[in-house]
Design a protein around this motif. Sequence first.
Motif, PDB file in Angstrom:
ATOM      1  N   VAL A  50       0.829  -1.210   0.000  1.00  0.00           N
ATOM      2  CA  VAL A  50       0.000   0.000   0.000  1.00  0.00           C
ATOM      3  C   VAL A  50       0.858   1.252   0.000  1.00  0.00           C
ATOM      4  N   ALA A  51       0.608   2.111  -0.982  1.00  0.00           N
ATOM      5  CA  ALA A  51       1.164   3.457  -1.000  1.00  0.00           C
ATOM      6  C   ALA A  51      -0.013   4.426  -0.918  1.00  0.00           C
ATOM      7  N   VAL A  52       0.219   5.576  -0.318  1.00  0.00           N
ATOM      8  CA  VAL A  52      -0.876   6.523  -0.071  1.00  0.00           C
ATOM      9  C   VAL A  52      -0.469   7.928  -0.503  1.00  0.00           C
ATOM     10  N   VAL A  53      -1.404   8.639  -1.112  1.00  0.00           N
ATOM     11  CA  VAL A  53      -1.275  10.077  -1.360  1.00  0.00           C
ATOM     12  C   VAL A  53      -2.480  10.741  -0.708  1.00  0.00           C
ATOM     13  N   ILE A  54      -2.232  11.785   0.085  1.00  0.00           N
ATOM     14  CA  ILE A  54      -3.320  12.472   0.788  1.00  0.00           C
ATOM     15  C   ILE A  54      -3.404  13.919   0.325  1.00  0.00           C
ATOM     16  N   GLY A  55      -4.623  14.401   0.164  1.00  0.00           N
ATOM     17  CA  GLY A  55      -4.833  15.807  -0.127  1.00  0.00           C
ATOM     18  C   GLY A  55      -4.657  16.648   1.121  1.00  0.00           C
ATOM     19  N   GLY A  56      -4.750  17.960   0.970  1.00  0.00           N
ATOM     20  CA  GLY A  56      -4.549  18.846   2.113  1.00  0.00           C
ATOM     21  C   GLY A  56      -5.717  19.772   2.385  1.00  0.00           C
ATOM     22  N   GLY A  57      -6.851  19.511   1.728  1.00  0.00           N
ATOM     23  CA  GLY A  57      -7.984  20.430   1.832  1.00  0.00           C
ATOM     24  C   GLY A  57      -8.522  20.616   3.233  1.00  0.00           C
ATOM     25  N   ASN A  58      -8.431  19.579   4.061  1.00  0.00           N
ATOM     26  CA  ASN A  58      -8.963  19.689   5.428  1.00  0.00           C
ATOM     27  C   ASN A  58      -8.145  20.652   6.283  1.00  0.00           C
ATOM     28  N   ILE A 155       5.419   3.567  -9.318  1.00  0.00           N
ATOM     29  CA  ILE A 155       5.671   2.398  -8.467  1.00  0.00           C
ATOM     30  C   ILE A 155       5.072   1.120  -9.053  1.00  0.00           C
ATOM     31  N   GLY A 156       4.419   1.234 -10.208  1.00  0.00           N
ATOM     32  CA  GLY A 156       3.822   0.045 -10.819  1.00  0.00           C
ATOM     33  C   GLY A 156       2.582  -0.449 -10.099  1.00  0.00           C
ATOM     34  N   ALA A 157       1.805   0.483  -9.546  1.00  0.00           N
ATOM     35  CA  ALA A 157       0.550   0.091  -8.880  1.00  0.00           C
ATOM     36  C   ALA A 157      -0.398  -0.518  -9.904  1.00  0.00           C
ATOM     37  N   GLU A 158      -1.182  -1.480  -9.458  1.00  0.00           N
ATOM     38  CA  GLU A 158      -2.149  -2.113 -10.347  1.00  0.00           C
ATOM     39  C   GLU A 158      -3.437  -1.314 -10.454  1.00  0.00           C
ATOM     40  N   MET A 159      -3.663  -0.428  -9.477  1.00  0.00           N
ATOM     41  CA  MET A 159      -4.871   0.387  -9.487  1.00  0.00           C
ATOM     42  C   MET A 159      -4.684   1.585  -8.563  1.00  0.00           C
ATOM     43  N   VAL A 160      -5.314   2.693  -8.946  1.00  0.00           N
ATOM     44  CA  VAL A 160      -5.422   3.853  -8.065  1.00  0.00           C
ATOM     45  C   VAL A 160      -6.792   3.805  -7.413  1.00  0.00           C
ATOM     46  N   LEU A 161      -6.824   3.780  -6.096  1.00  0.00           N
ATOM     47  CA  LEU A 161      -8.086   3.774  -5.363  1.00  0.00           C
ATOM     48  C   LEU A 161      -8.361   5.187  -4.870  1.00  0.00           C
ATOM     49  N   LYS A 162      -9.355   5.834  -5.458  1.00  0.00           N
ATOM     50  CA  LYS A 162      -9.694   7.208  -5.070  1.00  0.00           C
ATOM     51  C   LYS A 162     -10.757   7.140  -3.976  1.00  0.00           C
ATOM     52  N   ALA A 163     -10.303   7.362  -2.745  1.00  0.00           N
ATOM     53  CA  ALA A 163     -11.177   7.224  -1.582  1.00  0.00           C
ATOM     54  C   ALA A 163     -11.751   8.586  -1.212  1.00  0.00           C
TER      55      ALA A 163
END
Length: 240
Positions: A50-58, A155-163
């Motif tokens: 698992v790799a994660v990218v987080i927004g900063g809007g909050n 990173i060769g992810a198989e899918m981007v999960l937009k949560a």
Amino acid sequence: MSSAKPAFKRILLKLSGEALMGDDAFGINRVTIVRMAQEIAEINRMGVQVAVVIGGGNIFRGVAGGAVGMDRATADYMGMLATVMNSLALADALDKAGLTARVMSAIGIDQVVEPYVRPKALQYLEEGKVVVFAAGTGNPFFTTDTAAALRGAEIGAEMVLKATKVDGVYTADPKKDPLATRYSEISFDEAISRNLGIMDATAFALCRDQKLPIKVFSIIKNGALKRVVLGEDEGTLVYA
């Protein structure tokens, strides 16, 4: 470790900053981020990298009034720093959930987090660590959606999960149209022709060009993340 076999070996999870707020007006809701960390820990222990990218809007929402009229590049750099704050908070919650998390920043803050180095990120993922990519792409005028698409491809992810807070892509705004229905899946080209606005144009084009599928789902629903990685009908799949 769960006996269920995940559908993916490596995923890029894109969390909106707003998803971390819970019911708060801005900032980080501790109960919410702890629950998210526990759900990430569950799929990691199933063998999913698992790799994660987080927004900063909050975070940025709390200073939005002061940013009115500000130079766009300056405001974007402030937003990048907000994502670093969120990334540190998530990493802390992941560590408390029993995982090892590494925050890697696209802008240099060496006393706080590691710089982003692709081979090192890949090594961490192979070791079973959760990698949190902070500060977007490191450049103004690019969103964290674009950062998620870019890092996912790198990173060769198989899918981007937009949560998000919404459980998929709908034919119309479900809050305004009670007849709106959720797409189980939709192609990139159809999403563009219908102007659905799933991600910003740069991120969407990059995913389409790299044939990197996107799954849009609600991180608010308990267990939704696990159902997605098990390949169940959760959210909306956007495919090439």
